[in-house]
Write a protein that holds these residues in place. Structure first.
Motif, short mmCIF file in Angstrom:
data_model
loop_
_atom_site.label_atom_id
_atom_site.label_comp_id
_atom_site.label_asym_id
_atom_site.label_seq_id
_atom_site.Cartn_x
_atom_site.Cartn_y
_atom_site.Cartn_z
N LEU A 215 0.83 -1.20 0.00
CA LEU A 215 0.00 0.00 0.00
C LEU A 215 0.86 1.25 0.00
O LEU A 215 1.90 1.30 0.68
N VAL A 216 0.44 2.25 -0.76
CA VAL A 216 1.13 3.55 -0.80
C VAL A 216 0.10 4.65 -0.57
O VAL A 216 -1.08 4.50 -0.89
N LEU A 217 0.56 5.76 -0.03
CA LEU A 217 -0.34 6.89 0.23
C LEU A 217 -0.90 7.45 -1.07
O LEU A 217 -0.18 7.58 -2.06
N LYS A 218 -2.18 7.79 -1.03
CA LYS A 218 -2.81 8.47 -2.16
C LYS A 218 -2.18 9.86 -2.27
O LYS A 218 -1.74 10.44 -1.27
N PRO A 219 -2.15 10.44 -3.47
CA PRO A 219 -1.52 11.75 -3.66
C PRO A 219 -2.00 12.83 -2.67
O PRO A 219 -1.20 13.59 -2.15
N GLY A 220 -3.27 12.89 -2.38
CA GLY A 220 -3.79 13.90 -1.47
C GLY A 220 -3.50 13.65 -0.01
O GLY A 220 -3.81 14.47 0.85
N SER A 221 -2.88 12.54 0.31
CA SER A 221 -2.61 12.17 1.70
C SER A 221 -1.15 12.25 2.09
O SER A 221 -0.80 11.98 3.24
N LYS A 222 -0.31 12.62 1.17
CA LYS A 222 1.13 12.62 1.43
C LYS A 222 1.58 13.66 2.46
O LYS A 222 2.65 13.54 3.04
N SER A 223 0.77 14.66 2.73
CA SER A 223 1.15 15.67 3.73
C SER A 223 0.75 15.28 5.15
O SER A 223 1.16 15.94 6.10
N LEU A 224 -0.03 14.22 5.29
CA LEU A 224 -0.44 13.77 6.62
C LEU A 224 0.77 13.23 7.38
O LEU A 224 1.70 12.71 6.79
N LYS A 225 0.73 13.36 8.71
CA LYS A 225 1.88 12.99 9.52
C LYS A 225 1.65 11.76 10.39
O LYS A 225 2.61 11.22 10.95
N ALA A 226 0.42 11.29 10.52
CA ALA A 226 0.13 10.14 11.37
C ALA A 226 -1.08 9.39 10.82
O ALA A 226 -1.94 9.99 10.17
N PHE A 227 -1.14 8.10 11.14
CA PHE A 227 -2.22 7.25 10.64
C PHE A 227 -2.60 6.24 11.71
O PHE A 227 -1.76 5.82 12.50
N GLY A 228 -3.87 5.85 11.71
CA GLY A 228 -4.31 4.77 12.57
C GLY A 228 -4.27 3.48 11.77
O GLY A 228 -4.65 3.46 10.60
N LEU A 229 -3.78 2.41 12.37
CA LEU A 229 -3.67 1.15 11.65
C LEU A 229 -3.97 0.01 12.60
O LEU A 229 -3.42 -0.06 13.70
N ASP A 230 -4.86 -0.88 12.19
CA ASP A 230 -5.09 -2.10 12.95
C ASP A 230 -5.02 -3.27 11.98
O ASP A 230 -4.96 -3.09 10.78
N GLY A 231 -5.00 -4.46 12.51
CA GLY A 231 -4.82 -5.64 11.68
C GLY A 231 -5.97 -5.95 10.75
O GLY A 231 -5.78 -6.52 9.69
N SER A 232 -7.18 -5.54 11.12
CA SER A 232 -8.34 -5.90 10.32
C SER A 232 -8.65 -4.89 9.22
O SER A 232 -9.29 -5.21 8.24
N GLY A 233 -8.22 -3.65 9.41
CA GLY A 233 -8.56 -2.60 8.47
C GLY A 233 -9.97 -2.07 8.68
O GLY A 233 -10.42 -1.16 7.99
N TYR A 234 -10.67 -2.60 9.66
CA TYR A 234 -12.06 -2.22 9.92
C TYR A 234 -12.16 -0.82 10.53
O TYR A 234 -12.90 0.02 10.06
N GLN A 235 -11.42 -0.60 11.61
CA GLN A 235 -11.52 0.68 12.29
C GLN A 235 -10.21 0.97 13.03
O GLN A 235 -9.68 0.10 13.71
N ALA A 236 -9.70 2.16 12.89
CA ALA A 236 -8.50 2.57 13.61
C ALA A 236 -8.52 4.09 13.75
O ALA A 236 -8.89 4.79 12.82
#
Length: 93
Positions: free
Chosen positions: A55-76
């Motif tokens: 997975l790679v960041l979408k063009p409009g998301s490259k300026s974001l500095k943090a992300f939520g990530l969980d194993g299921s991809g359902y909610q983070a």
């Protein structure tokens, strides 16, 4: 002068009653999106890619500095205490 903390940031709000952290007065940062919501899958295959390694960041998301990530991809999402602060602070109006 405004304290640069989550409690005074427009990108933060207390979690609703009944949700994780509400009893402790924690809140959710709306500036930290779910990683899977802001990424696209690459076309080329690399045998060294692990889970979500393709997975790679979408063009409009490259300026974001943090992300939520969980194993299921359902909610983070990011839950913080009111006195936490970060470089993306944006004072409430």
């Amino acid at each position: 002068m405004t304290t640069m903390s989550c409690a005074t940031c427009k990108k933060w709000g207390r979690v609703e009653k009944g949700n994780a952290g509400w009893r402790d007065g924690l809140g959710r940062c709306t500036n930290v999106p779910n990683f899977y919501d802001v990424t696209d899958q690459v076309a080329e295959f690399d045998p060294e890619d692990g889970v979500a390694g393709d997975l790679v960041l979408k063009p409009g998301s490259k300026s974001l500095k943090a992300f939520g990530l969980d194993g299921s991809g359902y909610q983070a999402f990011l839950i913080t205490a009111p006195d936490f602060g970060c470089v993306s602070f944006d004072p409430k109006d």
